[in-house]
Design a protein around this motif. Structure first.
Motif, mmCIF file in Angstrom:
data_model
loop_
_atom_site.group_PDB
_atom_site.id
_atom_site.type_symbol
_atom_site.label_atom_id
_atom_site.label_comp_id
_atom_site.label_asym_id
_atom_site.label_seq_id
_atom_site.Cartn_x
_atom_site.Cartn_y
_atom_site.Cartn_z
ATOM 1 N N GLY A 255 26.750 -8.642 -83.368
ATOM 2 C CA GLY A 255 28.292 -8.029 -82.921
ATOM 3 C C GLY A 255 27.741 -6.671 -82.139
ATOM 4 N N ASN A 256 28.460 -5.632 -83.016
ATOM 5 C CA ASN A 256 28.164 -4.337 -82.545
ATOM 6 C C ASN A 256 27.463 -3.631 -83.553
ATOM 7 N N VAL A 257 26.696 -4.056 -84.174
ATOM 8 C CA VAL A 257 25.944 -3.467 -85.458
ATOM 9 C C VAL A 257 24.418 -3.676 -84.683
ATOM 10 N N LEU A 258 23.704 -2.709 -84.443
ATOM 11 C CA LEU A 258 22.324 -2.519 -84.045
ATOM 12 C C LEU A 258 21.391 -2.236 -84.960
ATOM 13 N N THR A 259 20.643 -3.169 -85.678
ATOM 14 C CA THR A 259 19.596 -2.925 -86.935
ATOM 15 C C THR A 259 18.341 -2.421 -86.336
ATOM 16 N N VAL A 260 17.983 -1.337 -87.158
ATOM 17 C CA VAL A 260 16.847 -0.407 -87.121
ATOM 18 C C VAL A 260 15.463 -1.206 -87.289
ATOM 19 N N GLN A 261 14.400 -1.197 -86.725
ATOM 20 C CA GLN A 261 13.314 -1.879 -86.838
ATOM 21 C C GLN A 261 12.648 -1.157 -88.155
ATOM 22 N N GLU A 262 11.947 -2.116 -89.146
ATOM 23 C CA GLU A 262 11.602 -1.507 -90.278
ATOM 24 C C GLU A 262 10.135 -1.554 -90.422
ATOM 25 N N ASN A 263 9.278 -0.709 -91.333
ATOM 26 C CA ASN A 263 7.822 -0.939 -91.457
ATOM 27 C C ASN A 263 7.736 -0.100 -92.876
ATOM 28 N N PHE A 264 7.318 -0.864 -93.933
ATOM 29 C CA PHE A 264 7.204 -0.309 -95.075
ATOM 30 C C PHE A 264 5.699 0.164 -95.317
#
Length: 758
Positions: A255-264
Motif C-alpha cells: 500500500g503506502n507503507v515502505l518497509t526498510v531493509q534489515e540486517n541484524f
C-alpha cells in the motif's frame, strides 16, 4: 523427392534360387532445411501449454518426431537478427515476424490449462482464452530432417524471444511479431515521484516503516528478479531543506507503507572485527574487490579442516522466528580449484541448527541458509561460516546479512547500524528525523555502501540495469558478466562523479552511456540469453579462439571486405570527473578533466576525424586513459567489416559476440618484408540465415589484427613447479599469454608476430 515414401522389393536377380523378398521403406527428406517454431502460452487456469508449428508444405515432422507439430507456419519468419555495433553506442535488437494459417478444425487445447479449450479456429480460440498473448515465449529452430534424427535437439536455434504484438489479417491468416528478451526500451529509471507524494507523518531516525502518500509511484522491490544487485532506494528530503538528504534501502512496499531493509549482523564487511568470533580461523582484511567492484573491501579467511569457524551472535531472540543468513563467497586466489564448505544458522545454545553445504568457485556467489527456530526461552540466532570438517579452505567473504524472512532481500552494509532499521542512512548519508510532508525521490546511487567515494564495476552496473528491465535471472548468461568483471577487476565507474542518478530517464539511455564509455557490448543471443563482452578484449587464455579458414568453413568466393570509413577515429577527447554538484553535465566545462589522444601519422595521411565523449560515469584517470587508447587503437583507420558464408553445419560453433581468428589468403599479414597468409582477429557481430539455401552469412568487425599480451602466471601451465617458459618451449595454451618481442616485436627467433598491450 520431397516428403514421399520409397518402397523397394529386393530379390536375388542373378541366382537361380529366389530369396525371400525384403520390404524396405525409406523416408525421403527435403534438401533444404526446415523450421520449427515453439510458442509457450500461459494458461488462464494453471500452468502453460507448448504449441509447435512447421511450414505448411514442409517435411512431415509429425511422422519423424512423433510430436504434434502443426503445419500452420507460412514460410520463413521475416526480420533481422541481432547486430552488435561496437563503433556505435547501441546494439540492434533481434526482431521477427511469423505468419500462420488458421485452422477451423484444430484439436482441443489442454482443458486443465485453458478454460476455453474447443470451438472456433485455432488462433481465434487462442486469443479468446488467453488475451494476454503479448509477452509469451517464442522460439524458432532450423535444421535438416534426416532418417537418423528422432528429436529436435540437433536443430539450430535462430531466434528466441517474446511476443510483442499480433494481428489477424484480411485473408484469415494470423501474424505474431516478436523481439528478443532485451526489452529495456520503454522503462524509466529511477521512477518519477510526484511533488504531491510526500511523507505522510513525521518519522524519527530509527523508523523502520515509512508511510507516504502514494506507494504505487515507487519501484516495487519484489518486481526485481535478483535481490543480489542494487536495491530500490528512497531519498528523503532530496533538496536538503530539512535535516539533509537521506538514502533509505527498501525491503518491500505494501500500500503506502515502505518497509526498510534489515540486517541484524554488525560489521557486515569486517570479518576481522571483534564482532565476529573466530575459532581456528584467521582473517586478512581488505584483500580483494567485492562483488560490486570498487576498492578492496573483501576479507580473505583461512579455515582449517577442524576447529574452524567464523560466527556472530545476532542477540536476536529466535523462538518461533524464521531467519535467513546470506553472504557472498568465492574461493581465494591461492586456491587452485573450487572448495566445498558450509554456512549455518544455529541457536546460541546449539540445540537447533540448519546447515547449507556449498561450492565456492572463482566467481562471487551469494549463498543463503534459512530455518525456523522452535525453541522456547531466550535463545538467540547465530550466523556461522565454516569448512566442511574434511579439508582446510581459503576463501574471500563479503557482505554478511541476517534477516527475519524465508529468503534473502537486498544487501545493506552495517557498521554499528545493525537492526530492523539498518537500511536507514545508506550510501554515506545519515539517518535523521524528518517532518510530515517531507519531499521524496527515488534514486540510484551506484557506489559502495560503506565507501561512497569509491565506484563500482561497470559490468555490475550494466547487469543491474538489465535487472531493472525485469529480465528473469534465467534469461541472463551470468557467466559472461562474471567473466568480464574478473578480466579487469580494478575498473570503476560512478555516476556523475560524487552524485547519483536522480532524474528519471529512459533505461536504454543509461545502457547506451555505460556501453560507450567502457566499451561493453550487450545483446540477446540467438538462444535467447542476454550476454555481455568487453568489445576490446581478445580471448582469455585457456579459451581457444574459433577458427575461420578457407579450408574449414568459408564457402568459395563468398568473402567480402568493406573499409567502414564511418568508424574512423583519429582523435579522441574524453571529458570526465563531473564538477561537484553538477547533476546534468552537458558541456565540456561541466567536467574537471579531459584526456586526449591523437594518431598524428594517420591524421596527416588520411585526414582528422575527431570524437568527443562527455563521460558521466568516468571519474578516474585510469578509465579515461584506457578508453582513448582502446578507441584509437581499434578505429584510427576504421575497423573493416567482413562477410563470409558458411554451410549450416559449420555455424553452430559461432555465436554473436565471439572473437574468431581468420586465416585466409584474402587477408595477409606481415612476415618480415613478405605479405603472407596469417592470423587476424574479428568479432562476430551479425549472423543471419540465407533462406532456402541452407547457408548462413557471418559478419565480422575487425580487431586491429594484432596479438594482444596478457600477463602470465609465475608457474607454467603444464608442471606447476617449473617457471613459465620462453616462447619456443611454450605450449599452445601458454602462448596465449604475452611474451616480449625483439626490436621489431617479433617472437620465436623473429618468425612470428609479437604481442601488443590492450
Amino acid at each position: 523427392m520431397n516428403g514421399s515414401t520409397l518402397i523397394m522389393l529386393l530379390t536375388d536377380i542373378g541366382g537361380s534360387t529366389p530369396v525371400n523378398p525384403v520390404l524396405r521403406a525409406e523416408q525421403a527428406f527435403a534438401r533444404n532445411p526446415t523450421i520449427v517454431v515453439t510458442l509457450t502460452v500461459k494458461g488462464d487456469l494453471a500452468g502453460s501449454q507448448v504449441f509447435k508449428f512447421s511450414p505448411k508444405l514442409g517435411a512431415p515432422l509429425n511422422l519423424q518426431f512423433g510430436e504434434d507439430i502443426r503445419p500452420y507456419l507460412l514460410g520463413d519468419p521475416r526480420g533481422r537478427p541481432t547486430r552488435i555495433k561496437p563503433d556505435k553506442a547501441l546494439t540492434e535488437r533481434s526482431r521477427m515476424t511469423f505468419n500462420f494459417a488458421d485452422d477451423p478444425n484444430a484439436p482441443d487445447f489442454d482443458s486443465t490449462v485453458f478454460s476455453i479449450f474447443s470451438g472456433s479456429t485455432f488462433w481465434r480460440r487462442m486469443v479468446l482464452t488467453q488475451p494476454d498473448l503479448v509477452g509469451m515465449s517464442i522460439e524458432a529452430k532450423r535444421g535438416y530432417v534426416a532418417p537418423n534424427l528422432n528429436n529436435l535437439d540437433d536443430f539450430l536455434t535462430i531466434f528466441k524471444g517474446r511476443v510483442e504484438d499480433f494481428n489477424f489479417e484480411r485473408n484469415g491468416n494470423f501474424t505474431l511479431i516478436a523481439k528478443d528478451d532485451l526489452a529495456l526500451v520503454d522503462r524509466q529509471i529511477p521512477r518519477q515521484i510526484s511533488d504531491a507524494n510526500q511523507l505522510d507523518g513525521a518519522i524519527t531516525a530509527s523508523t523502520d516503516a515509512i508511510t507516504v502518500n502514494k506507494g504505487t509511484e515507487f519501484f516495487l522491490p519484489s518486481a526485481l528478479p535478483s535481490k543480489d544487485l542494487f536495491p530500490v532506494v528512497l531519498r528523503l528530503d532530496p533538496d536538503g531543506a530539512g535535516n539533509g538528504p537521506e538514502d533509505v534501502i527498501l525491503n518491500s512496499i505494501s500500500g503506502n507503507v515502505l518497509t526498510v531493509q534489515e540486517n541484524f549482523l554488525n560489521k557486515s564487511e569486517a570479518f576481522d572485527n571483534a564482532a565476529w568470533t573466530k575459532t581456528g580461523a584467521t582473517v586478512a582484511a581488505d584483500q580483494g574487490r567485492g562483488p560490486f567492484g570498487g576498492d578492496q573491501r573483501a576479507d580473505t579467511v583461512t579455515l582449517p579442516a577442524l576447529g574452524n569457524l567464523v560466527e556472530q551472535d545476532s542477540t536476536e531472540l529466535a523462538s518461533g522466528v524464521t531467519f535467513v543468513f546470506s553472504v557472498w563467497i568465492r574461493r581465494a586466489g591461492v586456491q587452485a580449484s573450487d572448495v566445498s564448505m558450509k554456512i549455518d544458522l544455529i541457536l546460541d545454545d546449539a540445540t537447533e541448527s540448519q546447515e547449507f553445504e556449498l561450492t565456492a568457485t572463482k566467481d562471487w556467489q551469494r549463498f543463503e541458509v534459512s530455518t525456523s527456530f522452535t525453541g522456547g526461552g531466550g535463545q538467540t540466532a547465530v550466523a556461522r561460516v565454516r569448512s566442511n570438517d574434511l579439508s582446510s579452505v581459503v576463501i574471500d567473504l563479503y557482505g554478511a546479512q541476517l534477516e527475519k524472512a524465508a529468503t534473502r532481500g537486498f544487501y545493506v552494509a552495517t557498521d554499528g547500524n545493525q537492526g530492523v532499521d539498518a537500511g536507514r542512512g545508506a550510501f554515506g548519508t545519515t539517518a535523521a528525523t524528518h517532518i510530515d510532508n517531507t519531499k521524496l525521490a527515488e534514486v540510484l546511487p551506484y557506489r559502495l555502501h560503506l565507501d561512497p567515494e569509491s565506484g563500482v564495476h561497470p559490468v555490475f552496473i550494466l547487469r543491474d540495469l538489465v535487472n531493472r528491465g525485469e529480465l528473469p535471472v534465467a534469461s541472463v548468461d551470468q557467466t559472461t558478466f562474471d567473466r568480464e568483471f574478473n578480466f579487469i577487476e580494478s575498473t570503476q565507474a560512478k555516476r556523475a562523479g560524487a552524485t547519483i542518478i536522480a532524474k528519471p530517464r529512459n533505461l536504454l539511455k543509461h545502457v547506451k552511456e555505460v556501453r560507450e564509455q567502457f566499451m561493453l557490448d550487450l545483446w540477446a543471443s540467438e538462444d535467447g540469453f542476454v550476454r555481455t563482452r568487453l568489445s576490446f578484449r581478445q580471448n582469455i587464455p585457456g579459451t581457444l579462439a574459433k577458427q575461420i579458414t578457407d579450408e574449414a568453413n568459408i564457402l568459395h568466393r563468398t568473402a567480402s571486405y568493406m573499409g567502414n570509413k564511418e568508424s574512423r577515429m583519429t582523435e579522441i577527447f574524453v571529458y570526465y570527473n563531473v564538477v561537484a554538484g553538477e547533476t546534468n553535465p552537458k558541456e565540456p566545462e561541466d567536467f574537471l578533466n579531459v584526456e586526449i589522444l591523437a594518431d598524428l601519422g594517420v591524421s596527416d595521411l588520411s585526414g582528422v576525424k575527431a570524437r568527443v565523449i562527455l563521460s558521466k560515469w568516468i571519474f578516474r584517470a585510469d578509465e579515461a586513459v584506457a578508453l582513448v587508447g582502446r578507441l584509437v587503437s581499434r578505429f584510427r583507420r576504421g575497423a573493416r567489416i567482413a562477410s563470409w558464408e558458411f554451410d549450416i553445419k559449420d555455424t553452430s560453433d559461432f555465436d554473436v559476440g565471439d572473437v574468431a581468428e581468420l586465416n585466409s589468403d584474402d587477408v595477409p599479414v606481415k612476415g618480415g618484408s613478405v605479405a603472407t597468409k596469417g592470423r587476424t582477429n574479428w568479432q562476430i557481430v551479425h549472423k543471419s540465415h540465407i533462406r532456402s539455401q541452407g547457408k548462413f552469412s557471418i559478419e565480422g568487425l575487425e580487431f586491429s589484427g594484432l596479438r594482444y599480451g596478457i600477463i602470465s602466471p609465475n608457474d607454467d601451465l603444464e608442471t606447476p613447479a617449473n617457471p613459465f617458459p620462453d616462447y619456443p618451449a611454450a605450449s599452445a595454451s601458454e602462448r596465449q599469454y604475452g611474451f616480449i618481442g625483439d626490436a621489431n616485436n617479433l617472437v620465436n627467433a623473429g618468425s612470428e608476430q609479437g604481442y601488443f598491450i590492450l
